[in-house]
Design a protein around this motif. Structure first.
Motif, PDB file in Angstrom:
ATOM      1  N   TRP B 172      -3.904  -8.920  10.277  1.00 23.80           N
ATOM      2  CA  TRP B 172      -3.516  -8.728   8.872  1.00 23.80           C
ATOM      3  C   TRP B 172      -2.040  -9.094   8.744  1.00 23.80           C
ATOM      4  N   GLU B 173      -1.712  -9.983   7.853  1.00 24.75           N
ATOM      5  CA  GLU B 173      -0.293 -10.225   7.588  1.00 24.75           C
ATOM      6  C   GLU B 173       0.305  -8.963   6.970  1.00 24.75           C
ATOM      7  N   ASP B 174       1.623  -8.829   7.112  1.00 24.68           N
ATOM      8  CA  ASP B 174       2.264  -7.576   6.691  1.00 24.68           C
ATOM      9  C   ASP B 174       2.058  -7.282   5.209  1.00 24.68           C
ATOM     10  N   ASP B 175       1.926  -8.320   4.402  1.00 23.96           N
ATOM     11  CA  ASP B 175       1.769  -8.086   2.963  1.00 23.96           C
ATOM     12  C   ASP B 175       0.345  -8.376   2.482  1.00 23.96           C
ATOM     13  N   ASP B 180      -3.384  -3.407  -6.144  1.00 24.05           N
ATOM     14  CA  ASP B 180      -3.052  -3.596  -7.559  1.00 24.05           C
ATOM     15  C   ASP B 180      -4.151  -2.967  -8.415  1.00 24.05           C
ATOM     16  N   LYS B 181      -3.877  -1.773  -8.894  1.00 22.28           N
ATOM     17  CA  LYS B 181      -4.900  -1.045  -9.659  1.00 22.28           C
ATOM     18  C   LYS B 181      -5.276  -1.785 -10.936  1.00 22.28           C
ATOM     19  N   ALA B 182      -4.265  -2.248 -11.666  1.00 24.66           N
ATOM     20  CA  ALA B 182      -4.546  -2.875 -12.961  1.00 24.66           C
ATOM     21  C   ALA B 182      -5.371  -4.139 -12.768  1.00 24.66           C
ATOM     22  N   GLY B 183      -4.989  -4.945 -11.780  1.00 32.19           N
ATOM     23  CA  GLY B 183      -5.699  -6.202 -11.548  1.00 32.19           C
ATOM     24  C   GLY B 183      -6.969  -6.042 -10.732  1.00 32.19           C
ATOM     25  N   GLY B 184      -7.169  -4.881 -10.149  1.00 29.28           N
ATOM     26  CA  GLY B 184      -8.375  -4.659  -9.362  1.00 29.28           C
ATOM     27  C   GLY B 184      -8.397  -5.387  -8.031  1.00 29.28           C
ATOM     28  N   ARG B 185      -7.210  -5.747  -7.556  1.00 26.33           N
ATOM     29  CA  ARG B 185      -7.159  -6.495  -6.302  1.00 26.33           C
ATOM     30  C   ARG B 185      -6.659  -5.557  -5.207  1.00 26.33           C
ATOM     31  N   PHE B 186      -7.495  -5.336  -4.213  1.00 24.91           N
ATOM     32  CA  PHE B 186      -7.148  -4.368  -3.180  1.00 24.91           C
ATOM     33  C   PHE B 186      -6.398  -5.025  -2.024  1.00 24.91           C
ATOM     34  N   VAL B 187      -6.974  -6.086  -1.486  1.00 24.94           N
ATOM     35  CA  VAL B 187      -6.371  -6.803  -0.359  1.00 24.94           C
ATOM     36  C   VAL B 187      -6.391  -8.293  -0.694  1.00 24.94           C
ATOM     37  N   ASP B 188      -5.346  -8.985  -0.325  1.00 23.46           N
ATOM     38  CA  ASP B 188      -5.323 -10.448  -0.433  1.00 23.46           C
ATOM     39  C   ASP B 188      -6.014 -11.006   0.814  1.00 23.46           C
ATOM     40  N   VAL B 189      -7.279 -11.349   0.651  1.00 28.61           N
ATOM     41  CA  VAL B 189      -8.064 -11.737   1.830  1.00 28.61           C
ATOM     42  C   VAL B 189      -7.583 -13.041   2.461  1.00 28.61           C
ATOM     43  N   SER B 190      -6.793 -13.798   1.737  1.00 27.81           N
ATOM     44  CA  SER B 190      -6.251 -15.022   2.352  1.00 27.81           C
ATOM     45  C   SER B 190      -5.210 -14.676   3.417  1.00 27.81           C
ATOM     46  N   GLN B 205     -14.208 -11.922  17.465  1.00 29.73           N
ATOM     47  CA  GLN B 205     -14.018 -12.676  16.244  1.00 29.73           C
ATOM     48  C   GLN B 205     -12.872 -12.113  15.382  1.00 29.73           C
ATOM     49  N   GLY B 206     -12.810 -10.761  15.275  1.00 33.30           N
ATOM     50  CA  GLY B 206     -11.821 -10.182  14.388  1.00 33.30           C
ATOM     51  C   GLY B 206     -12.141 -10.473  12.944  1.00 33.30           C
ATOM     52  N   PRO B 207     -11.275 -10.172  11.981  1.00 35.95           N
ATOM     53  CA  PRO B 207     -10.020  -9.444  12.162  1.00 35.95           C
ATOM     54  C   PRO B 207     -10.250  -7.970  12.457  1.00 35.95           C
ATOM     55  N   LEU B 208      -9.161  -7.281  12.766  1.00 36.47           N
ATOM     56  CA  LEU B 208      -9.206  -5.832  12.891  1.00 36.47           C
ATOM     57  C   LEU B 208      -9.538  -5.250  11.517  1.00 36.47           C
ATOM     58  N   ASN B 209     -10.186  -4.078  11.489  1.00 34.33           N
ATOM     59  CA  ASN B 209     -10.509  -3.483  10.192  1.00 34.33           C
ATOM     60  C   ASN B 209      -9.471  -2.470   9.716  1.00 34.33           C
ATOM     61  N   LEU B 210      -8.220  -2.741  10.039  1.00 32.46           N
ATOM     62  CA  LEU B 210      -7.164  -1.953   9.394  1.00 32.46           C
ATOM     63  C   LEU B 210      -5.876  -2.745   9.325  1.00 32.46           C
ATOM     64  N   PRO B 211      -5.067  -2.414   8.306  1.00 33.37           N
ATOM     65  CA  PRO B 211      -3.829  -3.168   8.087  1.00 33.37           C
ATOM     66  C   PRO B 211      -2.883  -3.044   9.274  1.00 33.37           C
ATOM     67  N   ARG B 212      -1.989  -4.008   9.357  1.00 27.77           N
ATOM     68  CA  ARG B 212      -0.966  -3.980  10.402  1.00 27.77           C
ATOM     69  C   ARG B 212      -0.262  -2.621  10.367  1.00 27.77           C
ATOM     70  N   SER B 213       0.037  -2.088  11.545  1.00 25.25           N
ATOM     71  CA  SER B 213       0.536  -0.715  11.627  1.00 25.25           C
ATOM     72  C   SER B 213       2.041  -0.695  11.397  1.00 25.25           C
ATOM     73  N   PRO B 214       2.600   0.495  11.174  1.00 19.04           N
ATOM     74  CA  PRO B 214       4.017   0.585  10.806  1.00 19.04           C
ATOM     75  C   PRO B 214       4.965  -0.175  11.742  1.00 19.04           C
TER      76      PRO B 214
END
Lengths: 449, 449
Positions: B172-175, B180-190, B205-214
């Motif tokens: 997962w890239e850091d960002d 985005d609640k208003a736009g309904g976009r949770f993760v930028d899958v790109s 195969q991946g990816p990991l199923n959690l965002p990059r850690s702190p």
């Protein structure tokens, strides 16, 4: 640690909450009060667990996947690994049970035996393991496989895995630890035994490198709807998470499971029926909340999700038409029986259009959704419990933490007033909450046989 | 999260404590104040971690084995699984790092990537992974093997495993998370990428199923003394736990490791030398404590243990004679290099009899033992640190919690007064404590390359 199964006391309702990150409804993260980052925030899970403990619930539960198996562009997923997260939750609570999911297909028995025994030690006897075999391709591909292992083979491995884990949990007799400072004797090694397992899937020598845990065995939970899954549950599970849309189906499932368990000489298995609650002060308010939530789920998400459960292309689903007629379990016998059948039953029973079906499922899986006042929900719970359709419920509140807070503030007091639910914890361990005996050490049984 | 490696500030001493259950000395559990059950008591570990945090130490560390590899009739063993136990510790502390051991030989990369990333999330960036390959037969037999895998093969697997875990941490890239609640976009899958790893040992195969850690990556720690182990450390480790009996050996080891790291284009690796402390108000008092402890270790235990490290029968060791002349690394190149060499060096250097050697090792492994006053210990630490023999120490107090309490009360203030050690935490993450940069996401590097 009580060994009584308390046969003389009245049947006790059990309530468990699935901390499904932001909540069951895929748009829960978009509510005004929601923190979208809750799915990776330990404080969110701790907050929910404390509400559950204030409500005297039996346990919190964490579902799991070892892959991204939902559309993360639209919604949160199970992300944090359950045993590590449950240890954090256990550290912040004192009574409530902590049940985590782990796959028998993509782990080693020794590691799982040890992690759940450790969780049982650090929680002072509050741990449970939800045994899953993992049916999705994405997970398979994270563990060196090009395809999901065959259903029968997954369950064969799961049965051997679970047997072996129980044997490892029994590899130290309960009194093997001595700790005699004066005599210098730490452990009585004559009471620590190899398991010397040589099986079809595993060769494991043992013993485990830690003493028997407070509960003897962490509580074993299962969720299989297929014949193989029911058989595994009947042989090993002490509670099951079920998914039935109707009272009659659930009652039949519970009877079947208990008949199967009896054939193995085992006592009844607690059936905890999946239940999503959407609560309002009036039914109209609850329906408004439901619609507000569902309206924030993109149709594209819901259609893809429904199509995935049914094993068809999303293009075949028309919002204002009923489900196609020619649906069959995706992947044949390898599919996920539970949600396919529950979803199909819900669609057919009411003659719903796809749009109505998705709304009635709150955009989710095949779990049952009740929309109503605390009284209506308590009535429903009492009906299922008293009528033998369930021993309790695996709650999946629409949104967390507020959906659970509403349940604890509104529904729990009614259940308590009716004498159906505890007003305080009587026991200390998850087994005691569930009315389950602490298992004797299998070695002792063998010796006495 | 700072990206600075702080090259301009003076070199900072690092202190870590190995919470080796009741303490380093095998008889620690027999002390008057000790609770023999501490090795499975989460409150014991939390108490020690809180003392370490009060002393501003960098981290607590948990060693691990996936088998019983010591004589449990006489002493405690590593029992509770580290990641679960460290989550409990993290929940009860706020600053101190939490480093756990996990084996690359008996785990799956996806599971380890996920568990340590989870630990990093729940601890808010305080996690570290000590990468081990596991050299003992008892562990091998708990995972379907009749023999320990060949040394070179273990390290080849470990290298691929570690690379793959890092790739998963970067999937997962850091960002990538949007929320985005208003736009309904949770993760930028790109910005979430498969790792599509096809290697000699693993297909993931991946990816990991959690965002990059702190921390981006939990801190990677290693402890290899063999050429293969040093190479793995040079390629991947950010800190190493070493075991040297002499200043010169340790300085040579540190130079070698940094030369190897430089050849891979990497910055220096922090060498944290193993150090057991036995502290008294006077040297005589410290020696009395040492003897009191050693006298409570059965000789049979110590002889078996020493024989095991040296790979010979215990009968060949005579208490009042020096070590046999013809000692060779047990298992040839497959053996545990670190402790064999350190133990042998200690015996030979001083011309010790077996009895004297065991006493000088406080009955333990080949780790260095200092017996003395807080001033003597602070002097020794300053000498090693200032002279380039170590970047810090992996403390293994004789007994816990009191041996660490004595260190924090007695030695830490002297080190602080001399400007060698922090008086308060300046950073929030383990990387910040250790002066390590937060790694950029490997994918970004690849794009910019």
């Amino acid at each position: 640690m009580s060994r009584n199964t308390a046969p003389a006391t009245p049947r006790q309702l059990h309530l468990n909450v699935n901390i499904l990150h932001s909540g069951f409804v895929p748009s829960a993260w978009r509510l005004a009060d929601a923190d979208p980052r809750a799915f990776v925030d330990v404080n969110h899970y701790v907050r929910v667990a404390r509400i559950a403990e204030a409500g005297k619930l039996d346990a919190v539960f964490l579902a799991d996947n070892a892959a991204i198996v939902d559309q993360i562009d639209f919604r949160p997923i199970t992300a944090l690994e359950p045993t590590v997260l449950l240890a954090s939750i256990a550290a912040a609570t004192t009574h409530i049970g902590v049940i985590g999911t782990a796959s028998t297909s993509y782990n080693e028995p020794y590691n799982i035996a040890r992690r759940f025994a450790t969780l049982d030690h650090v929680s002072n006897g509050r741990a449970g393991w939800n045994v899953v075999t993992t049916a999705d391709l994405a997970s398979a591909r994270n563990f060196g496989r090009d395809a999901v292992p065959d259903h029968a083979q997954r369950y064969e491995r799961a049965a051997e895995f679970t047997e072996l884990v129980k044997a490892l949990w029994d590899s130290w007799e309960d009194d093997a630890f001595v700790g005699d400072k004066a005599g210098g004797r730490f452990v009585d090694v004559s009471k620590v035994h190899p398991v010397a397992h040589r099986g079809r899937h595993f060769d494991v020598q043992g013993p485990l490198n830690l003493p028997r845990s407070p509960q003897g065995h962490p509580v074993l939970v299962q969720a299989g709807g297929s014949p193989d899954g029911r058989d595994l549950a009947a042989r090993h599970a002490e509670a099951v998470f079920s998914a039935s849309q109707s009272f009659e189906e659930s009652a039949a499932y519970r009877r079947d499971l208990n008949t199967r368990a009896a054939a193995y000489g085992r006592p009844g298995v607690k059936v905890l029926a999946g239940l999503t609650t959407i609560i309002g002060a009036t039914e109209a308010e609850a329906l408004r909340r439901r619609d507000e939530l569902v309206d924030q789920i993109p149709w594209r998400y819901s259609l893809n999700r429904l199509a995935g459960t049914l094993g068809i292309d999303a293009e075949r689903l028309k919002l204002d038409q009923p489900l196609p007629d020619d649906l069959a379990l995706p992947g044949g016998a390898n599919g996920n029986h539970t949600f396919f059948h529950a979803t199909l039953a819900q669609g057919r029973r009411h003659g719903y259009t796809v749009r109505e079906l998705i709304r009635s499922l709150a955009g989710g899986t095949g779990h049952r959704v009740i929309v109503g006042t605390p009284e209506q929900i308590a009535d429903d719970i009492a009906h299922w419990f008293n009528g033998g359709a369930a021993d309790g419920f695996n709650l999946m509140p629409d949104a967390l933490p507020d959906g659970l807070q509403d349940f604890v503030d509104g529904v729990v007091p009614i259940l308590q007033k009716r004498g159906l639910f505890r007003t305080g914890y009587e026991g200390a361990t998850l087994r005691e909450h569930l009315g389950l005996a602490r298992p004797d050490n299998a070695r002792l049984w063998r010796k006495s046989a």
